[in-house]
Design an enzyme around this catalytic site. Sequence first.
Site, short mmCIF file in Angstrom:
data_model
loop_
_atom_site.label_atom_id
_atom_site.label_comp_id
_atom_site.label_asym_id
_atom_site.label_seq_id
_atom_site.Cartn_x
_atom_site.Cartn_y
_atom_site.Cartn_z
N GLU A 11 9.25 -15.11 -18.84
CA GLU A 11 9.14 -13.57 -18.79
C GLU A 11 8.11 -13.22 -19.79
O GLU A 11 6.86 -12.39 -19.31
CB GLU A 11 10.39 -12.92 -18.88
CG GLU A 11 10.33 -11.42 -18.95
CD GLU A 11 9.57 -10.81 -17.87
OE1 GLU A 11 9.20 -11.34 -17.02
OE2 GLU A 11 9.16 -9.43 -17.99
N LYS B 117 4.42 -11.67 -18.74
CA LYS B 117 3.98 -10.13 -19.29
C LYS B 117 2.71 -10.49 -19.63
O LYS B 117 1.80 -9.47 -19.46
CB LYS B 117 4.85 -9.67 -20.44
CG LYS B 117 6.36 -9.10 -19.67
CD LYS B 117 6.26 -7.79 -19.33
CE LYS B 117 6.39 -7.52 -17.74
NZ LYS B 117 7.01 -8.43 -16.86
N ASN C 11 0.66 0.16 5.98
CA ASN C 11 1.24 -0.66 4.92
C ASN C 11 2.14 -1.73 5.39
O ASN C 11 2.74 -1.75 6.24
CB ASN C 11 2.07 0.09 3.77
CG ASN C 11 2.94 -0.66 2.77
OD1 ASN C 11 2.21 -1.77 2.73
ND2 ASN C 11 4.26 -0.62 2.56
N GLY C 12 1.49 -2.91 5.22
CA GLY C 12 2.08 -4.26 5.84
C GLY C 12 1.06 -5.26 6.18
O GLY C 12 -0.05 -4.95 5.72
N LYS D 114 2.81 -2.89 -7.64
CA LYS D 114 4.20 -2.67 -8.02
C LYS D 114 5.23 -3.51 -7.08
O LYS D 114 6.40 -4.17 -7.61
CB LYS D 114 4.59 -1.43 -8.51
CG LYS D 114 5.87 -1.23 -8.94
CD LYS D 114 6.08 -1.81 -10.40
CE LYS D 114 7.35 -1.67 -10.91
NZ LYS D 114 7.75 -2.23 -12.20
N CYS E 219 0.93 -1.36 -0.02
CA CYS E 219 0.18 0.02 -0.05
C CYS E 219 0.87 1.30 0.06
O CYS E 219 2.18 1.06 0.14
CB CYS E 219 -0.82 -0.12 1.29
SG CYS E 219 -2.00 -1.54 1.44
N GLU F 53 -0.11 -11.04 -16.76
CA GLU F 53 -0.20 -10.06 -15.83
C GLU F 53 -0.80 -8.93 -16.33
O GLU F 53 -1.55 -8.08 -15.53
CB GLU F 53 0.83 -9.87 -15.11
CG GLU F 53 1.92 -8.82 -15.94
CD GLU F 53 3.08 -8.70 -14.86
OE1 GLU F 53 2.89 -8.25 -13.82
OE2 GLU F 53 4.07 -8.46 -15.42
N ARG G 196 1.43 1.10 -5.83
CA ARG G 196 1.77 0.35 -4.69
C ARG G 196 0.48 -0.54 -4.54
O ARG G 196 0.55 -1.31 -3.55
CB ARG G 196 2.37 1.18 -3.55
CG ARG G 196 3.59 1.72 -3.72
CD ARG G 196 3.89 2.54 -2.64
NE ARG G 196 4.30 1.85 -1.48
CZ ARG G 196 5.54 1.20 -1.15
NH1 ARG G 196 6.68 1.38 -1.99
NH2 ARG G 196 5.58 0.40 -0.16
N TRP H 176 -3.60 -2.06 -1.30
CA TRP H 176 -3.63 -3.55 -1.94
C TRP H 176 -4.21 -4.54 -0.77
O TRP H 176 -3.42 -4.51 0.19
CB TRP H 176 -2.52 -3.70 -2.35
CG TRP H 176 -2.50 -4.88 -3.26
CD1 TRP H 176 -2.80 -5.02 -4.51
CD2 TRP H 176 -2.15 -6.32 -2.92
NE1 TRP H 176 -2.42 -6.40 -5.25
CE2 TRP H 176 -2.33 -7.32 -3.86
CE3 TRP H 176 -1.93 -6.66 -1.67
CZ2 TRP H 176 -2.12 -8.39 -3.69
CZ3 TRP H 176 -1.72 -8.27 -1.43
CH2 TRP H 176 -1.77 -8.96 -2.47
N HIS I 82 7.62 -33.52 -23.30
CA HIS I 82 7.45 -34.17 -21.93
C HIS I 82 6.01 -33.74 -21.31
O HIS I 82 5.92 -33.65 -19.97
CB HIS I 82 8.44 -33.77 -20.95
CG HIS I 82 9.80 -34.38 -21.59
ND1 HIS I 82 10.23 -35.65 -21.64
CD2 HIS I 82 10.89 -33.71 -22.14
CE1 HIS I 82 11.27 -35.54 -22.45
NE2 HIS I 82 11.71 -34.47 -22.56
C1 AGP Z 1 6.88 -7.99 -12.86
O1 AGP Z 1 6.30 -7.69 -14.21
C2 AGP Z 1 6.07 -8.12 -11.68
N1 AGP Z 1 5.33 -6.68 -11.70
C3 AGP Z 1 6.47 -8.92 -10.67
O2 AGP Z 1 6.83 -10.29 -10.76
C4 AGP Z 1 7.83 -8.22 -10.07
O3 AGP Z 1 8.79 -8.49 -10.85
C5 AGP Z 1 8.14 -8.81 -8.77
O4 AGP Z 1 7.14 -8.58 -7.93
C6 AGP Z 1 9.49 -8.47 -8.06
O5 AGP Z 1 9.23 -7.18 -7.63
P1 AGP Z 1 10.99 -6.37 -7.24
O6 AGP Z 1 11.80 -6.28 -8.57
O7 AGP Z 1 10.29 -5.18 -6.98
O8 AGP Z 1 11.42 -7.17 -6.17
#
Ligand code: AGP
Length: 605
Positions: free
Chosen positions: A478, A482, A98-99, A600, A2, A485, A27, A74, A501
């Site tokens: 990756e 992308k 936040n937490g 984020k 958050c 998400e 966040r 969040w 497999h």
């Molecule tokens: C990546 O597109 C995602 N938003 C997520 O996987 C991110 O890479 C992951 O949460 C790690 O975040 P950080 O690099 O700030 O540790």
Amino acid sequence: MCGIIGIVGTAPVQDRLLESLKRLEYRGYDSAGIAGVVDGRVQRRRAKGKIAALQAVLTDSPLTATVGIGHTRWATHGAPNEVNAHPQSAGRVTLVHNGIIENFAELKRKLQSSGRVFESETDTEVIAQLLDAELAAGCAPLVALKATLDQLTGAFAIAVLIEGQTDMILGARRGSPLVVGYGQGEMFLGSDALAVGPFTNRIAYLDEGDYVAIDHSSAQIFDKDGKPVERPLKIVSASAALVEKGNYRHFMEKEIHDQPDACQHTLSAYLDPVSGKATAPGGVDFSKVTRIQIIACGTAYYAGLISRYLFESLARLPVDIDVASEFRYREPPVIPGTLAIVISQSGETADTLAGLRWCKAQGLTTAAVVNVHESTMAREADVIFPTHAGPEIGVASTKAFTSQVAALSALAVAAAAARGHVDATEEARLTAVLLEASRLIAQSIQVEDAIKALAPDLAKARDVLYFGRGAMSALALEGALKLKEISYIHAEGYAAGELKHGPIALIDEATPVIVIAPSDHLFEKTMSNMSEVMARGGPIILFTDDEGAKHAPPGIKVIIAPTSDDIVAPLVFAAPIQLLAYYVAVQKGADVDQPRNLAKSVTVE
Ligand code: AGP
């Protein structure tokens, strides 16, 4: 996950709280709220959904306070609705958090049995109720705060208003970041430098366990034992300009296009174009490193997977890599001489931070590949391996990812040279190849229109598979992340050799397969895997280079990236893969910069 902000101001704070919350939306954005002191009383305004919903509430019912706090959420405990939105209140106390408070259920039961009535499902309300109870028992605010914090288990960064204490905000941090901003006759608390960036560039980072009282002109900071302390004042660069979209529709689009610069800025911290030398910052002597342990999450983990190919092939250094949420509980045997490298854009990801702390506790040398150079990981690691991508606001990581790959690639060259596996001539050649990456990335982005044309069909898919070999198998993972998400399409990435497999059972005419295959030593093998898919009617989109395109079978869609040396191919193919996900998400009308359910920086377990 958050964002929190507090302002002890001399002018109205409503609009400035909102401005800060907009910068913190990355966040989390399930709900938002602010609170302020108006005629000695604390008033709240809250709304489900994004900051825009809160703005609508404030249009009807403005908050005319000069001292206030704000929060963008969040959800962890309690549905994302207005009742569970912060600020949370109990008696004289109103606060934002936040937490995660891990012992909140036990504390809540105790408070309820003492007659306290709760209004929300949140863990945060427990903090407010505890603090109000301490105040009701006659404790002074700072004493009451310390007594409250001592009862909490878990992670928190909080900002607190207390009715009757009109020109003061209390704050505290444990496991979640909190900064103090020093203004002109005003003081600030925020989750990070971006939060207070519009108001000041003079900030102090609170340490683990610190708590603080700010008024108009000063901060009284105490450490976890209640001892008064000073924290160093820093001038930071989180300027307003750095977090604007410019002419782009989304931060993600801007950040994809920022990658040539981000990569160049990052590599400049490791490579010397004149001497041709690659150097590890912080004085790390790779000749004394026996193995590397990489710990990261999500996209950062995939950057680590890519780097394993280079550390092992160039520097002959064995690499273990694990997602942080597994590593921190796996507690692997400790091998002397291991260099533990955490990779994190934010430098605040809870699981990765826990992995770093575990490695430090085992006596390992720790390094952090981080984009936020004042983050908790940056401050706790023995060495910082910086990326210089600039603030990354889009939740889907793009320029941070390629900057991580660039930094790690340069470190692999430095390690190879330090361990005598490449001579000065080869080191200079590899350095020059890496320094070409920025131009090649810019060139690879030129395929944007061709990729945009693929989006309408791909957006109709229910499932999409990605595959590649070598470092491209990590890029396949990756690419799948992308797409899933930001477009919410189910996507999986595999090493191409793994298809037979099991995953090949998924292939049918409705399952597009994205193949990432530069014309390297594995190209033929990957083409065989692609033929197995085509034989079962799977529609293919092949990402390759000019040479590879000559061998592409008829009837498939081909995206041609610039021809490049193996060591920079992951950097060159990353942007087209990111653009594919971006344009599919745009085609689907998804919320590209703030995808549902995500945040984020995952600062909770
Ligand atoms: C990546 O597109 C995602 N938003 C997520 O996987 C991110 O890479 C992951 O949460 C790690 O975040 P950080 O690099 O700030 O540790």
